[in-house]
Design a protein around this motif. Structure first.
Motif, PDB file in Angstrom:
ATOM      1  N   ILE A 147     -64.398  70.419  17.106  1.00  0.00           N
ATOM      2  CA  ILE A 147     -65.414  69.850  16.222  1.00  0.00           C
ATOM      3  C   ILE A 147     -66.093  71.019  15.501  1.00  0.00           C
ATOM      4  N   GLY A 148     -66.503  70.816  14.255  1.00  0.00           N
ATOM      5  CA  GLY A 148     -67.113  71.888  13.479  1.00  0.00           C
ATOM      6  C   GLY A 148     -68.554  72.144  13.906  1.00  0.00           C
ATOM      7  N   ASP A 149     -69.030  73.376  13.692  1.00  0.00           N
ATOM      8  CA  ASP A 149     -70.428  73.669  14.045  1.00  0.00           C
ATOM      9  C   ASP A 149     -71.396  72.878  13.170  1.00  0.00           C
ATOM     10  N   GLY A 150     -70.981  72.555  11.940  1.00  0.00           N
ATOM     11  CA  GLY A 150     -71.822  71.746  11.058  1.00  0.00           C
ATOM     12  C   GLY A 150     -72.006  70.341  11.610  1.00  0.00           C
ATOM     13  N   ASP A 151     -70.914  69.788  12.201  1.00  0.00           N
ATOM     14  CA  ASP A 151     -70.997  68.451  12.815  1.00  0.00           C
ATOM     15  C   ASP A 151     -71.985  68.486  13.984  1.00  0.00           C
ATOM     16  N   LEU A 152     -71.900  69.584  14.787  1.00  0.00           N
ATOM     17  CA  LEU A 152     -72.810  69.722  15.934  1.00  0.00           C
ATOM     18  C   LEU A 152     -74.255  69.891  15.462  1.00  0.00           C
ATOM     19  N   ASP A 153     -74.437  70.641  14.360  1.00  0.00           N
ATOM     20  CA  ASP A 153     -75.791  70.817  13.802  1.00  0.00           C
ATOM     21  C   ASP A 153     -76.383  69.463  13.423  1.00  0.00           C
ATOM     22  N   MET A 154     -75.564  68.610  12.770  1.00  0.00           N
ATOM     23  CA  MET A 154     -76.090  67.314  12.349  1.00  0.00           C
ATOM     24  C   MET A 154     -76.338  66.417  13.564  1.00  0.00           C
ATOM     25  N   LEU A 155     -75.459  66.533  14.566  1.00  0.00           N
ATOM     26  CA  LEU A 155     -75.627  65.764  15.806  1.00  0.00           C
ATOM     27  C   LEU A 155     -76.974  66.106  16.466  1.00  0.00           C
ATOM     28  N   LEU A 156     -77.280  67.400  16.534  1.00  0.00           N
ATOM     29  CA  LEU A 156     -78.542  67.854  17.126  1.00  0.00           C
ATOM     30  C   LEU A 156     -79.728  67.347  16.307  1.00  0.00           C
ATOM     31  N   SER A 157     -79.603  67.517  15.003  1.00  0.00           N
ATOM     32  CA  SER A 157     -80.655  67.098  14.078  1.00  0.00           C
ATOM     33  C   SER A 157     -80.933  65.591  14.210  1.00  0.00           C
ATOM     34  N   TYR A 158     -79.856  64.798  14.257  1.00  0.00           N
ATOM     35  CA  TYR A 158     -79.976  63.339  14.321  1.00  0.00           C
ATOM     36  C   TYR A 158     -80.652  62.922  15.638  1.00  0.00           C
ATOM     37  N   THR A 159     -80.227  63.570  16.753  1.00  0.00           N
ATOM     38  CA  THR A 159     -80.781  63.228  18.067  1.00  0.00           C
ATOM     39  C   THR A 159     -82.275  63.538  18.125  1.00  0.00           C
ATOM     40  N   LEU A 160     -82.668  64.701  17.562  1.00  0.00           N
ATOM     41  CA  LEU A 160     -84.087  65.065  17.560  1.00  0.00           C
ATOM     42  C   LEU A 160     -84.904  64.077  16.733  1.00  0.00           C
ATOM     43  N   LEU A 161     -84.285  63.559  15.665  1.00  0.00           N
ATOM     44  CA  LEU A 161     -85.008  62.652  14.776  1.00  0.00           C
ATOM     45  C   LEU A 161     -85.092  61.232  15.330  1.00  0.00           C
ATOM     46  N   TRP A 162     -83.975  60.736  15.898  1.00  0.00           N
ATOM     47  CA  TRP A 162     -83.920  59.313  16.248  1.00  0.00           C
ATOM     48  C   TRP A 162     -83.777  59.010  17.735  1.00  0.00           C
ATOM     49  N   GLY A 163     -83.458  60.024  18.558  1.00  0.00           N
ATOM     50  CA  GLY A 163     -83.299  59.773  19.995  1.00  0.00           C
ATOM     51  C   GLY A 163     -81.854  59.442  20.362  1.00  0.00           C
ATOM     52  N   LEU A 164     -81.611  59.369  21.679  1.00  0.00           N
ATOM     53  CA  LEU A 164     -80.232  59.253  22.180  1.00  0.00           C
ATOM     54  C   LEU A 164     -79.583  57.904  21.873  1.00  0.00           C
ATOM     55  N   SER A 165     -80.352  56.816  22.016  1.00  0.00           N
ATOM     56  CA  SER A 165     -79.769  55.485  21.828  1.00  0.00           C
ATOM     57  C   SER A 165     -79.291  55.304  20.376  1.00  0.00           C
ATOM     58  N   ALA A 166     -80.145  55.662  19.421  1.00  0.00           N
ATOM     59  CA  ALA A 166     -79.766  55.536  18.005  1.00  0.00           C
ATOM     60  C   ALA A 166     -78.594  56.456  17.688  1.00  0.00           C
TER      61      ALA A 166
END
Ligand SMILES: [Zn+2]
Length: 216
Positions: free
Chosen positions: A158-177
């Motif tokens: 998986i690309g580091d950019g994908d992981l960056d967005m994954l981290l960003s999304y989790t911080l913004l919306w939480g694990l369930s979302a």
């Protein structure tokens, strides 16, 4: 009255993002030369710079060489226009800016499988505004870990950019979302994946994120 104005601003931003991403993928300047046809290099007339309307007026073709203008241009202009209409509070403004940044990254990723590193930094900064100290510590540590780990991973799946967005999304919306978001993105990507072919995953993550934001 505000909604149409927001749509126009959003569509203009979408048009700009498509142009900037195309220039990034070709390795040319973001600012020069002025907007032109990528095939015959003819500069665009002022009325051809109007988002959505100009695409419909020229029926998706360059007026000089008749080369097709990718329909994705129109789709992005309409999508970013719709995104802008959801701005109602400081929080929704942050979300739309965050989605705009990742949309730019996805457009770059789709064309050259990479995107400018500052997008991840800026997106993380937008997400961490008004977050508690714990989020800053956890988010910053995980972001640093991705930056450290990824170059040392011999065959990343998986690309580091994908992981960056994954981290960003989790911080913004939480694990369930995040779970719902990933499920939709994976479903979309699987429907387009071909065996043995490297897939730019970020566009699917962004389409899923935009869909979840617009859905309500
Ligand atoms: Zn042309």
């Amino acid at each position: 009255m505000l909604i149409p104005i927001l749509f126009i601003y959003g569509a203009c931003c979408g048009s700009l993002l498509v142009a900037l991403a195309s220039r990034y993928a070709r390795g040319t300047s973001y600012f020069f030369p002025r907007s032109h046809c990528d095939t015959c290099q003819t500069p665009l007339a002022y009325w051809q710079l109007v988002p959505v309307a100009s695409y419909l007026l020229v029926r998706g073709k360059c007026q000089t060489c008749t080369a097709s203008i990718p329909p994705i241009t129109l789709i992005f202009e309409v999508s970013t226009g719709l995104l802008a209409t959801t701005i109602a509070t400081p929080f929704s403004l942050r979300v739309v800016l965050w989605l705009g940044l990742w949309t730019f990254a996805a457009l770059c990723d789709a064309q050259c499988q990479t995107f400018p590193g500052w997008v991840s930094w800026l997106a993380l900064g937008i997400v961490l505004i008004h977050q508690p100290l714990a989020a800053w510590v956890i988010g910053g540590s995980l972001f640093a870990l991705i930056r450290w780990l990824w170059p040392r991973w011999s065959k990343p799946t998986i690309g580091d950019g994908d992981l960056d967005m994954l981290l960003s999304y989790t911080l913004l919306w939480g694990l369930s979302a995040t779970a719902h978001w990933l499920l939709l993105a994976c479903g979309l990507a699987l429907s387009r994946a071909h065996r043995g072919e490297r897939l730019a995953f970020l566009p699917y993550l962004v389409v899923s994120a935009v869909a979840w934001w617009l859905w309500p």
